[in-house]
Scaffold this motif. Structure first.
Motif, PDB file in Angstrom:
ATOM      1  N   ARG A  42       0.761  -1.136  -0.023  1.00 56.41           N
ATOM      2  CA  ARG A  42      -0.159  -0.109  -0.222  1.00 56.41           C
ATOM      3  C   ARG A  42       0.952   1.328  -0.207  1.00 56.41           C
ATOM      4  NH1 ARG A  42      -5.316  -0.733   0.419  1.00 56.41           N
ATOM      5  NH2 ARG A  42      -5.733   1.333   1.413  1.00 56.41           N
ATOM      6  N   GLN A  45       1.861   2.030  -3.467  1.00 58.14           N
ATOM      7  CA  GLN A  45       0.721   2.378  -4.320  1.00 58.14           C
ATOM      8  C   GLN A  45       0.263   3.841  -4.023  1.00 58.14           C
ATOM      9  OE1 GLN A  45      -1.950  -0.809  -2.894  1.00 58.14           O
ATOM     10  NE2 GLN A  45      -1.533  -2.113  -4.978  1.00 58.14           N
ATOM     11  N   GLY A  46       0.764   4.294  -2.638  1.00 57.15           N
ATOM     12  CA  GLY A  46       0.458   5.675  -2.409  1.00 57.15           C
ATOM     13  C   GLY A  46      -0.898   5.350  -1.343  1.00 57.15           C
ATOM     14  N   LEU A  47      -1.192   4.349  -1.029  1.00 51.55           N
ATOM     15  CA  LEU A  47      -2.178   4.275  -0.176  1.00 51.55           C
ATOM     16  C   LEU A  47      -2.070   4.051   1.456  1.00 51.55           C
ATOM     17  CD1 LEU A  47      -4.188   1.551  -2.424  1.00 51.55           C
ATOM     18  CD2 LEU A  47      -4.589   4.208  -2.137  1.00 51.55           C
ATOM     19  N   ASP A  79      -9.940   4.731  -3.523  1.00 55.04           N
ATOM     20  CA  ASP A  79      -8.289   4.645  -3.499  1.00 55.04           C
ATOM     21  C   ASP A  79      -7.701   6.197  -3.766  1.00 55.04           C
ATOM     22  OD1 ASP A  79      -8.270   2.060  -2.898  1.00 55.04           O
ATOM     23  OD2 ASP A  79      -7.617   1.347  -4.701  1.00 55.04           O
ATOM     24  N   GLU A  80      -8.622   6.829  -4.463  1.00 59.23           N
ATOM     25  CA  GLU A  80      -7.969   8.230  -4.848  1.00 59.23           C
ATOM     26  C   GLU A  80      -8.234   9.132  -3.907  1.00 59.23           C
ATOM     27  OE1 GLU A  80      -6.079   9.049  -7.400  1.00 59.23           O
ATOM     28  OE2 GLU A  80      -6.366   6.906  -8.118  1.00 59.23           O
ATOM     29  N   ARG A  83      -5.191   8.235  -1.608  1.00 56.93           N
ATOM     30  CA  ARG A  83      -4.068   8.885  -2.158  1.00 56.93           C
ATOM     31  C   ARG A  83      -4.007  10.197  -1.553  1.00 56.93           C
ATOM     32  NH1 ARG A  83      -5.151   5.362  -6.284  1.00 56.93           N
ATOM     33  NH2 ARG A  83      -3.632   3.582  -6.239  1.00 56.93           N
ATOM     34  N   VAL A  86      -3.142  10.692   1.964  1.00 52.29           N
ATOM     35  CA  VAL A  86      -1.778   9.963   2.255  1.00 52.29           C
ATOM     36  C   VAL A  86      -0.796  11.411   1.986  1.00 52.29           C
ATOM     37  CG1 VAL A  86       0.174   8.943   1.713  1.00 52.29           C
ATOM     38  CG2 VAL A  86      -1.919   7.726   1.946  1.00 52.29           C
TER      39      VAL A  86
END
Length: 97
Positions: A42, A45-47, A79-80, A83, A86
């Motif tokens: 994750r 993945q930037g999560l 998810d976006e 992100r 994050v």
């Protein structure tokens, strides 16, 4: 309830007990429900926020980051959206000091 290592090196009974509590990997795993490999996946993945280096062989994450990411998952964020969270959390680290 799991214990977290605070920035003073003392264990606290709650991961959000201190102003700047650092959660080590076992606490991050327990609080998020993710395995070690999933946390690192994750991150790639930037999560998930990047870890903080505490020493040559020691890392952790701000307990507030873990709580915010868990809250976003519970709220059903995409998810976006996670992100973006994050990016916001990592930017906030730089403005603390």
């Amino acid at each position: 309830m799991s214990k977290a290592l605070s920035t003073t090196g003392r264990h606290t009974s709650h991961p959000n007990a201190g102003t700047h509590t650092i959660a080590r990997l076992p606490t991050a795993k327990a609080e998020s429900g993710y395995s070690r490999s999933t946390i690192y996946l994750r991150m790639s993945q930037g999560l998930w926020t990047k870890q903080i280096r505490l020493g040559p062989r020691c890392i952790g994450w701000p307990a507030s980051d873990i709580a915010a990411l868990n809250a976003a998952r519970i709220a059903g964020k995409t998810d976006e959206e996670i992100r973006a969270l994050v990016v916001k959390l990592e930017a906030a680290r730089k403005s603390v000091f």
